[in-house]
Design a protein around this motif. Sequence first.
Motif, PDB file in Angstrom:
ATOM      1  N   PRO A  28       1.862  -4.947   0.544  1.00  0.00           N
ATOM      2  CA  PRO A  28       0.490  -5.420   0.343  1.00  0.00           C
ATOM      3  C   PRO A  28       0.100  -5.392  -1.140  1.00  0.00           C
ATOM      4  O   PRO A  28       0.644  -4.604  -1.902  1.00  0.00           O
ATOM      5  CB  PRO A  28      -0.353  -4.411   1.138  1.00  0.00           C
ATOM      6  CG  PRO A  28       0.560  -3.361   1.616  1.00  0.00           C
ATOM      7  CD  PRO A  28       1.966  -3.694   1.265  1.00  0.00           C
ATOM      8  N   PRO A  34      -3.897  -0.813   3.656  1.00  0.00           N
ATOM      9  CA  PRO A  34      -4.124  -1.257   5.054  1.00  0.00           C
ATOM     10  C   PRO A  34      -4.263  -0.094   6.047  1.00  0.00           C
ATOM     11  O   PRO A  34      -4.780  -0.278   7.135  1.00  0.00           O
ATOM     12  CB  PRO A  34      -2.868  -2.081   5.367  1.00  0.00           C
ATOM     13  CG  PRO A  34      -2.291  -2.449   4.037  1.00  0.00           C
ATOM     14  CD  PRO A  34      -2.618  -1.308   3.132  1.00  0.00           C
ATOM     15  N   ARG A  35      -3.812   1.101   5.656  1.00  0.00           N
ATOM     16  CA  ARG A  35      -3.868   2.248   6.582  1.00  0.00           C
ATOM     17  C   ARG A  35      -4.829   3.340   6.111  1.00  0.00           C
ATOM     18  O   ARG A  35      -5.008   4.338   6.803  1.00  0.00           O
ATOM     19  CB  ARG A  35      -2.467   2.858   6.717  1.00  0.00           C
ATOM     20  CG  ARG A  35      -1.422   1.879   7.175  1.00  0.00           C
ATOM     21  CD  ARG A  35      -0.050   2.519   7.144  1.00  0.00           C
ATOM     22  NE  ARG A  35       0.168   3.409   8.260  1.00  0.00           N
ATOM     23  CZ  ARG A  35       1.115   4.340   8.306  1.00  0.00           C
ATOM     24  NH1 ARG A  35       1.930   4.496   7.290  1.00  0.00           N
ATOM     25  NH2 ARG A  35       1.255   5.101   9.373  1.00  0.00           N
ATOM     26  N   SER A  76      -7.639  -3.110  -2.328  1.00  0.00           N
ATOM     27  CA  SER A  76      -6.796  -4.228  -1.890  1.00  0.00           C
ATOM     28  C   SER A  76      -6.486  -5.181  -3.044  1.00  0.00           C
ATOM     29  O   SER A  76      -5.688  -6.100  -2.899  1.00  0.00           O
ATOM     30  CB  SER A  76      -7.481  -4.995  -0.756  1.00  0.00           C
ATOM     31  OG  SER A  76      -8.719  -5.477  -1.223  1.00  0.00           O
TER      32      SER A  76
END
Length: 326
Positions: free
Chosen positions: A282, A289-290, A299
């Motif tokens: 990512p 994402p976790r 992000s």
Amino acid sequence: MSKALIQVDTLTKHYALPKTKLLEKRQFVRAVNEISFEISEGEIFGLVGESGCGKSTTGQMLVKLVKESHGSIYYRDRQINRLSAIEMKELRRELQIVFQDPSSSLNPKKTIGWLLEEPLVIHGYTNKLTRREIVIETLEQVGLGADYLKRYPHELSGGQKQRVGIAAALVLKPKFIVIDEAVSALDVSVQSQILNLLLELRSKLGLTYLFISHDLNVVQYISDRVGVMYLGRLVEIFDVDESAKGPQHPYTKALFSAIPDVKSTRERMLLKGDVPNPLSLPDGCPFHPRCPVAIDKCSKEGPTLRTIAPRHAVSCHLIEEGDFLS
Ligand code: SF4
């Protein structure tokens, strides 16, 4: 702790996958990505993380069993990943590794005596009597003895085989040993015997270890400092000393919260989803994402590993110097 015995700078390992179509763009598994750390002489540096995070590849690069893609590895003040084969042969006796599964690393057709004697032959010990003395002394150091010389690996229990695996690493009198998941396949009671043996050998012989395990409990028990890896990156390095602040990165905290502890009232920190595919990491922080506390920036922009306190570094946007999450 004294000066650095091992220094690793931006060490990276990418594996190229074979192309399945003629015009296809080659894909790379980014196993280890630009990690930097050092291990002081006499220190036990633990490396922990989920399966596939790059910790074993890191250990194997440190003893030159795997060639790095780029980056540097120094042992004392020698850059070992630039040494010739002849120079490395001389140094190899000082840099050893113990593997997870002693059954697969011990030749079943050879006696324990020969398995321990062979490295001495390779390294030029020509006197058979001297070799035999060193082998017996090493067997005694790991809690076995001369009566194991004529035995074969299949005659030994799992714990005894691992003691022989440790003896095989010790026989050339190394200074630094990578211990790669060496207690993972053992029963809990045998695990603690081997961990205590490793601690005793460190003190008696002045050894330095990189201790690799997926089990944070085990790593914390034996290590002076712990490096936490996630998707090929070091996300935290912390001091195990009780007076230190303790782990701060959200991923390390999640690993900790998963350790069963009947005395603790801490809440279990559940991670969302699975570990991302290492073929398409990512953007931004690879953990976003976790991550249960991710913010917008996570992000878009990847954090860097920054020192936040003595012997403590964290890679997380939320943690500024002295500004701990808890
Ligand atoms: Fe979580 Fe963001 Fe910190 Fe990464 S940088 S660990 S996503 S808070």
